[in-house]
Enzyme design. Structure first.
Site, short mmCIF file in Angstrom:
data_model
loop_
_atom_site.label_atom_id
_atom_site.label_comp_id
_atom_site.label_asym_id
_atom_site.label_seq_id
_atom_site.Cartn_x
_atom_site.Cartn_y
_atom_site.Cartn_z
N SER A 24 0.82 -1.21 0.00
CA SER A 24 0.00 0.00 0.00
C SER A 24 0.86 1.27 0.00
O SER A 24 0.33 2.37 0.00
CB SER A 24 -0.94 0.01 1.22
OG SER A 24 -0.20 -0.15 2.41
N ASN A 111 -2.25 -2.41 13.19
CA ASN A 111 -3.70 -2.22 13.13
C ASN A 111 -4.15 -0.95 13.86
O ASN A 111 -4.98 -0.18 13.35
CB ASN A 111 -4.43 -3.44 13.68
CG ASN A 111 -4.16 -4.69 12.85
OD1 ASN A 111 -3.64 -4.58 11.74
ND2 ASN A 111 -4.49 -5.84 13.38
N THR A 156 -39.91 27.20 -9.96
CA THR A 156 -40.17 25.82 -9.54
C THR A 156 -40.34 25.07 -10.85
O THR A 156 -40.84 25.63 -11.83
CB THR A 156 -41.45 25.68 -8.68
OG1 THR A 156 -42.56 26.11 -9.46
CG2 THR A 156 -41.37 26.53 -7.41
N HIS A 157 -39.88 23.84 -10.88
CA HIS A 157 -39.88 23.05 -12.14
C HIS A 157 -39.10 23.75 -13.24
O HIS A 157 -39.33 23.53 -14.43
CB HIS A 157 -41.30 22.77 -12.64
CG HIS A 157 -42.26 22.32 -11.58
ND1 HIS A 157 -42.52 20.98 -11.34
CD2 HIS A 157 -42.98 23.01 -10.68
CE1 HIS A 157 -43.38 20.88 -10.34
NE2 HIS A 157 -43.67 22.09 -9.91
N SER A 278 -13.29 27.69 -27.01
CA SER A 278 -13.43 26.54 -27.91
C SER A 278 -12.34 26.62 -28.96
O SER A 278 -11.96 27.70 -29.40
CB SER A 278 -14.80 26.58 -28.59
OG SER A 278 -14.77 25.82 -29.79
N LYS A 284 -17.15 31.17 -28.28
CA LYS A 284 -17.49 30.42 -27.07
C LYS A 284 -16.72 30.85 -25.83
O LYS A 284 -15.53 31.15 -25.87
CB LYS A 284 -17.18 28.93 -27.30
CG LYS A 284 -18.09 28.30 -28.33
CD LYS A 284 -19.42 27.95 -27.76
CE LYS A 284 -19.37 26.53 -27.25
NZ LYS A 284 -20.67 26.15 -26.68
N ASN A 286 -16.89 28.86 -22.29
CA ASN A 286 -17.57 27.73 -21.65
C ASN A 286 -17.35 27.70 -20.14
O ASN A 286 -16.26 28.00 -19.66
CB ASN A 286 -17.06 26.41 -22.26
CG ASN A 286 -17.50 26.25 -23.71
OD1 ASN A 286 -18.59 26.68 -24.09
ND2 ASN A 286 -16.64 25.65 -24.52
N GLU A 291 -18.95 22.93 -14.75
CA GLU A 291 -19.28 21.57 -15.21
C GLU A 291 -18.48 20.52 -14.45
O GLU A 291 -18.98 19.47 -14.07
CB GLU A 291 -19.03 21.46 -16.71
CG GLU A 291 -19.97 22.32 -17.54
CD GLU A 291 -19.47 22.46 -18.98
OE1 GLU A 291 -19.82 21.59 -19.78
OE2 GLU A 291 -18.74 23.42 -19.28
N TYR A 318 -9.49 -6.62 12.47
CA TYR A 318 -8.91 -6.14 11.21
C TYR A 318 -8.89 -7.23 10.15
O TYR A 318 -8.58 -8.40 10.43
CB TYR A 318 -7.46 -5.65 11.46
CG TYR A 318 -6.77 -5.17 10.20
CD1 TYR A 318 -6.93 -3.86 9.77
CD2 TYR A 318 -5.98 -6.03 9.44
CE1 TYR A 318 -6.31 -3.40 8.61
CE2 TYR A 318 -5.36 -5.58 8.28
CZ TYR A 318 -5.52 -4.27 7.87
OH TYR A 318 -4.92 -3.84 6.73
N GLN A 323 -7.44 -2.19 3.93
CA GLN A 323 -6.41 -1.40 3.25
C GLN A 323 -6.99 -0.68 2.03
O GLN A 323 -6.43 0.30 1.55
CB GLN A 323 -5.25 -2.32 2.84
CG GLN A 323 -4.11 -1.62 2.15
CD GLN A 323 -2.87 -2.49 2.08
OE1 GLN A 323 -2.19 -2.69 3.06
NE2 GLN A 323 -2.61 -3.05 0.90
N LYS A 326 -8.27 3.57 1.82
CA LYS A 326 -7.58 4.85 1.73
C LYS A 326 -7.68 5.55 0.38
O LYS A 326 -7.99 6.74 0.32
CB LYS A 326 -6.11 4.67 2.11
CG LYS A 326 -5.93 4.57 3.64
CD LYS A 326 -4.53 4.24 4.07
CE LYS A 326 -4.27 2.75 4.09
NZ LYS A 326 -5.12 1.96 5.00
N1 ARG Z 1 -1.23 -1.28 5.18
C1 ARG Z 1 -2.22 -1.73 6.13
C2 ARG Z 1 -3.53 -0.98 5.87
O1 ARG Z 1 -3.50 -0.03 5.18
C3 ARG Z 1 -1.78 -1.47 7.52
C4 ARG Z 1 -2.29 -2.42 8.52
C5 ARG Z 1 -1.74 -3.76 8.27
N2 ARG Z 1 -2.06 -4.67 9.30
C6 ARG Z 1 -1.94 -5.98 9.13
N3 ARG Z 1 -2.26 -6.73 10.10
N4 ARG Z 1 -1.57 -6.50 8.00
O2 ARG Z 1 -4.58 -1.38 6.36
#
Ligand code: ARG
Length: 459
Positions: A24, A111, A156-157, A278, A284, A286, A291, A318, A323, A326
């Site tokens: 990760s 964890n 409205t509408h 454009s 134009k 824009n 948007e 966990y 993972q 994120k």
């Molecule tokens: N890279 C892991 C995550 O983003 C960190 C935690 C890992 N923990 C484990 N027991 N493998 O969740």
């Protein structure tokens, strides 16, 4: 070779594909600052509780600052073999310090480490979102103040309904973005408990002081249940759902700006700085920023649904599924901050076309409700009958190809003989808006009251 962190149990290293799916570091390097902050608090606590020698803790805390400065300077060599930010930082600390670095991971786990890092990161984003929303509200207030009594059509509408003021329309968004900020504040208050010290899942046998680390990291308290602390990502989901609602508001406002800036409406002119041209059509200009802001909800809602889907069905505590929390949150946060900043700039720069707003406000029989109200007030007509009489007058005006104020008194009396000259007083748009004096109504004085209230709140 086998892994430096858990090599004791392993004879062989991971397959290249295993490494690719497992690592990760490519994205969680964004948690570096939070990771180091958490580790520094943990080391200080380990020393204060006598679990670590002061000299080791001091070396660790100093070493971590060196690692942070390397990361910030861009000289840090991130390693995929070391999986994630936690192990990358710790391995570098070992290079720098040798043996004492290995003592940092006492009474904690990745964890609780990742749960803490991520909370700190999301908390910063919440603060940034609130700041972005308040800046946008200030830009809207400036617009509202300039045009507190400019008339425009209310819809409205998307059909002409009743005249409103430009200030009133701007202030409607000030209210919405105010609730968005308050949703972020609520989420912040609920999430502000510290997972650190939950260790892998069960707590630890070391005499740690979780209150100390919680306080050092700006949390209200330590999480009260170690299983919950490492298992839940509801704080990220609350951030995403607040972000989704905010993105929905931004999207609706963007849609209005797209419509308003068209040649058919000409309600607003967007600045050159927030428009594009454009490559083929020279005339134009824009509204691309509007948007793109309108579209950002696609990614933000996607992240919200995505993370809920990842989390559903996971047994405590966990699992590596987590993972996958994120990247979507990072993307949603980036999208939201950019959208807020772009909207603020666009609103600050745009100019409302007062004459076009006023002309549009007077078209489409926008004061028909005022006429019906007059019949109720002056002729003591039941509202349902007044509605019917006014409908007949609108039909008559439509047939004659004119607006309501252009009908003659004779035209009016042909529909209802009781109508008098006084009716013409209520058919103008300025009369109409001035009459909407109920609390929260569009009358300029009411709008100015709300502007003053918000200016004080945002001061
Ligand atoms: N890279 C892991 C995550 O983003 C960190 C935690 C890992 N923990 C484990 N027991 N493998 O969740």
């Amino acid at each position: 070779g086998s892994n430096t962190m858990w090599g004791g149990r392993f004879a062989a290293g991971p397959d290249a594909i295993m490494e690719a799916i497992n690592a990760s570091i490519g994205f969680d390097k964004r948690l570096a600052r939070q990771d180091i902050e958490g580790s520094r608090a943990h080391a200080a606590m380990l020393a204060a509780t006598g679990i670590l020698r002061d000299s080791d803790a001091e070396a660790i805390r100093e070493g971590l600052l060196t690692v942070l400065s390397e990361i910030e300077a861009g000289t840090f060599a991130f390693s995929t073999a070391l999986e994630d930010i936690h192990m990358n930082v710790e391995a570098r600390l070992k290079d720098l310090l040798g043996e004492p670095a290995g003592r940092l991971h006492t009474a904690r786990s990745r964890n609780d480490q990742v749960a803490t890092d991520f909370r700190l990161w999301v908390r910063d984003q919440i603060d940034a979102a609130i700041a972005g929303l308040e800046a946008l509200q200030r830009a809207l207030l400036t617009q509202a103040e300039a045009g507190a009594d400019w008339v425009m059509p209310g819809f409205t509408h998307l059909q002409t309904a009743q005249p409103v003021t430009w200030g009133h329309h701007m202030m409607a968004y000030v209210e919405m973005f105010g609730r968005d900020a308050s949703r972020f504040r609520d989420a912040r208050a609920r999430m502000n408990e510290c997972p650190l010290g939950a260790a892998a899942l069960a707590g630890t046998s070391f005499p740690i002081d979780r209150h100390m680390t919680a306080e050092a990291l700006g949390f209200e308290a330590p999480c009260a249940n170690s299983l919950d602390a490492v298992s839940d990502r509801d704080f990220a989901l609350e951030f995403l759902s607040s972000a989704t609602i905010c993105a929905m508001h931004l999207s609706r406002f963007s849609e209005e700006l797209v419509i308003w800036s068209s040649a058919q409406f000409r309600f607003v002119a967007l600045s050159d700085r927030f428009s594009t041209g454009s490559s083929i059509m020279p005339q134009k200009k824009n509204p691309d920023a509007a948007e793109l802001i309108r579209a950002k909800i696609g990614r933000i809602l996607g992240a919200n649904v995505g993370l809920l889907t990842v989390m559903k069905g996971l047994p405590l505590a966990y699992s590596k599924d987590m993972q996958e929390d994120k990247e979507q949150v990072f993307d949603a946060a980036d999208s939201l901050m950019l959208a807020l900043a772009a909207m603020e700039g666009m609103v600050r720069d745009m100019s409302a076309n007062r004459p076009a707003l006023e002309t549009a406000a007077a078209s489409g029989f926008s004061t028909a409700t005022d006429l019906a109200d007059w019949l109720v007030r002056e002729l003591d007509m039941p509202f349902r009958e007044a509605h019917h009489v006014t409908g007949a007058l609108v039909k008559l005006a439509e047939d004659k190809g004119c607006d309501l104020p252009d009908l003659t008194l004779a035209d009016m009396q042909g529909v209802n003989s009781g109508i008098t000259e006084g009716v013409f007083d209520v058919l103008g748009v300025h009369n109409s808006i001035a009459s909407r004096t109920s609390y929260g109504g569009t009358a300029p004085d009411q709008v100015r009251l709300q502007i003053a209230r918000w200016k004080e709140r945002l001061a």
